[in-house]
Design a protein around this motif. Structure first.
Motif, PDB file in Angstrom:
ATOM      1  N   VAL A 125     -14.636  26.573  21.207  1.00  0.00           N
ATOM      2  CA  VAL A 125     -15.003  25.234  20.738  1.00  0.00           C
ATOM      3  C   VAL A 125     -15.880  24.604  21.817  1.00  0.00           C
ATOM      4  O   VAL A 125     -15.466  24.476  22.971  1.00  0.00           O
ATOM      5  CB  VAL A 125     -13.749  24.366  20.490  1.00  0.00           C
ATOM      6  N   PRO A 126     -17.118  24.215  21.456  1.00  0.00           N
ATOM      7  CA  PRO A 126     -18.008  23.619  22.465  1.00  0.00           C
ATOM      8  C   PRO A 126     -17.523  22.245  22.908  1.00  0.00           C
ATOM      9  O   PRO A 126     -16.888  21.518  22.139  1.00  0.00           O
ATOM     10  CB  PRO A 126     -19.349  23.510  21.743  1.00  0.00           C
ATOM     11  N   SER A 127     -17.848  21.915  24.148  1.00  0.00           N
ATOM     12  CA  SER A 127     -17.515  20.583  24.664  1.00  0.00           C
ATOM     13  C   SER A 127     -18.382  19.550  23.949  1.00  0.00           C
ATOM     14  O   SER A 127     -19.370  19.887  23.282  1.00  0.00           O
ATOM     15  CB  SER A 127     -17.768  20.524  26.167  1.00  0.00           C
ATOM     16  N   SER A 128     -18.057  18.290  24.116  1.00  0.00           N
ATOM     17  CA  SER A 128     -18.826  17.228  23.463  1.00  0.00           C
ATOM     18  C   SER A 128     -20.286  17.229  23.937  1.00  0.00           C
ATOM     19  O   SER A 128     -21.191  16.951  23.160  1.00  0.00           O
ATOM     20  CB  SER A 128     -18.178  15.868  23.700  1.00  0.00           C
ATOM     21  N   GLU A 129     -20.524  17.566  25.218  1.00  0.00           N
ATOM     22  CA  GLU A 129     -21.898  17.616  25.735  1.00  0.00           C
ATOM     23  C   GLU A 129     -22.676  18.794  25.151  1.00  0.00           C
ATOM     24  O   GLU A 129     -23.890  18.730  24.988  1.00  0.00           O
ATOM     25  CB  GLU A 129     -21.917  17.745  27.267  1.00  0.00           C
ATOM     26  N   GLU A 130     -21.991  19.861  24.835  1.00  0.00           N
ATOM     27  CA  GLU A 130     -22.635  21.077  24.319  1.00  0.00           C
ATOM     28  C   GLU A 130     -22.806  21.063  22.808  1.00  0.00           C
ATOM     29  O   GLU A 130     -23.616  21.819  22.278  1.00  0.00           O
ATOM     30  CB  GLU A 130     -21.799  22.314  24.679  1.00  0.00           C
ATOM     31  N   ARG A 131     -22.084  20.214  22.119  1.00  0.00           N
ATOM     32  CA  ARG A 131     -22.019  20.253  20.661  1.00  0.00           C
ATOM     33  C   ARG A 131     -23.388  20.251  19.988  1.00  0.00           C
ATOM     34  O   ARG A 131     -23.594  20.933  18.994  1.00  0.00           O
ATOM     35  CB  ARG A 131     -21.161  19.103  20.163  1.00  0.00           C
ATOM     36  N   GLU A 132     -24.341  19.503  20.527  1.00  0.00           N
ATOM     37  CA  GLU A 132     -25.681  19.435  19.928  1.00  0.00           C
ATOM     38  C   GLU A 132     -26.404  20.777  19.979  1.00  0.00           C
ATOM     39  O   GLU A 132     -27.358  20.989  19.230  1.00  0.00           O
ATOM     40  CB  GLU A 132     -26.522  18.372  20.608  1.00  0.00           C
ATOM     41  N   ARG A 133     -25.951  21.695  20.815  1.00  0.00           N
ATOM     42  CA  ARG A 133     -26.603  23.006  20.968  1.00  0.00           C
ATOM     43  C   ARG A 133     -26.001  24.063  20.048  1.00  0.00           C
ATOM     44  O   ARG A 133     -26.490  25.170  19.976  1.00  0.00           O
ATOM     45  CB  ARG A 133     -26.476  23.480  22.411  1.00  0.00           C
ATOM     46  N   PHE A 134     -24.916  23.722  19.342  1.00  0.00           N
ATOM     47  CA  PHE A 134     -24.216  24.670  18.472  1.00  0.00           C
ATOM     48  C   PHE A 134     -24.475  24.327  17.008  1.00  0.00           C
ATOM     49  O   PHE A 134     -24.496  23.158  16.626  1.00  0.00           O
ATOM     50  CB  PHE A 134     -22.720  24.691  18.783  1.00  0.00           C
ATOM     51  N   LEU A 135     -24.654  25.359  16.210  1.00  0.00           N
ATOM     52  CA  LEU A 135     -25.011  25.180  14.802  1.00  0.00           C
ATOM     53  C   LEU A 135     -23.828  24.778  13.932  1.00  0.00           C
ATOM     54  O   LEU A 135     -24.020  24.161  12.900  1.00  0.00           O
ATOM     55  CB  LEU A 135     -25.633  26.467  14.267  1.00  0.00           C
ATOM     56  N   ASP A 136     -22.627  25.169  14.288  1.00  0.00           N
ATOM     57  CA  ASP A 136     -21.425  24.819  13.492  1.00  0.00           C
ATOM     58  C   ASP A 136     -20.551  23.873  14.282  1.00  0.00           C
ATOM     59  O   ASP A 136     -20.400  23.952  15.448  1.00  0.00           O
ATOM     60  CB  ASP A 136     -20.601  26.061  13.157  1.00  0.00           C
TER      61      ASP A 136
END
Length: 136
Positions: A125-136
């Motif tokens: 599960v991506p962190s909140s800072e990384e979320r924009e870089r993940f497609l799902d």
């Protein structure tokens, strides 16, 4: 996602520790945020597998999508390093090694990746800072 056409999409096995380590490596070094990520098990990853007529239940290859072109195995890894820059693009010289040899080494590592690096029970599960870089 806005601007997705100008990005490189990386699809990876979401439960593989080696694959997740590669994503972490890229997140730290991709200062220009060129790469977007999606697990092959996720909704978007599954859509891309269907789009390119690939099995949706086999996750043996790291994939890079540039525009509408899909690259797999060693070619995907080398092209990823080329776009990463900061000296990593020097490894792109290995593109001149014949693809059957490169992919043979890739397949050897890929077929043993769970034994060598382990496996997670679920996708990361991506962190909140990384979320924009993940497609799902």
């Amino acid at each position: 996602m806005a601007g997705i056409k100008s990005k490189y999409i990386i699809l990876f096995d979401g439960v593989c520790n080696l694959c997740n380590g590669t994503v972490q490596f890229l997140l730290k070094r991709d200062k220009k945020k060129r790469f977007l990520f999606g697990s092959l098990q996720g909704k978007t990853g599954q859509e891309y597998l269907r789009k390119y007529h690939l099995p949706t239940d086999q996750f043996h290859s790291f994939m890079l999508i540039e525009g509408n072109v899909l690259y797999t195995r060693s070619t995907a890894v080398l092209r990823m390093l080329k776009y990463l820059g900061r000296g990593w693009q020097l490894l792109y010289v290995f593109i001149y090694v014949p693809q059957p040899i490169r992919d043979g080494v890739y397949k050897l590592i890929a077929s043993n990746r769970y034994k060598l690096f382990g496996k997670k029970d679920a996708c990361r599960v991506p962190s909140s800072e990384e979320r924009e870089r993940f497609l799902d």
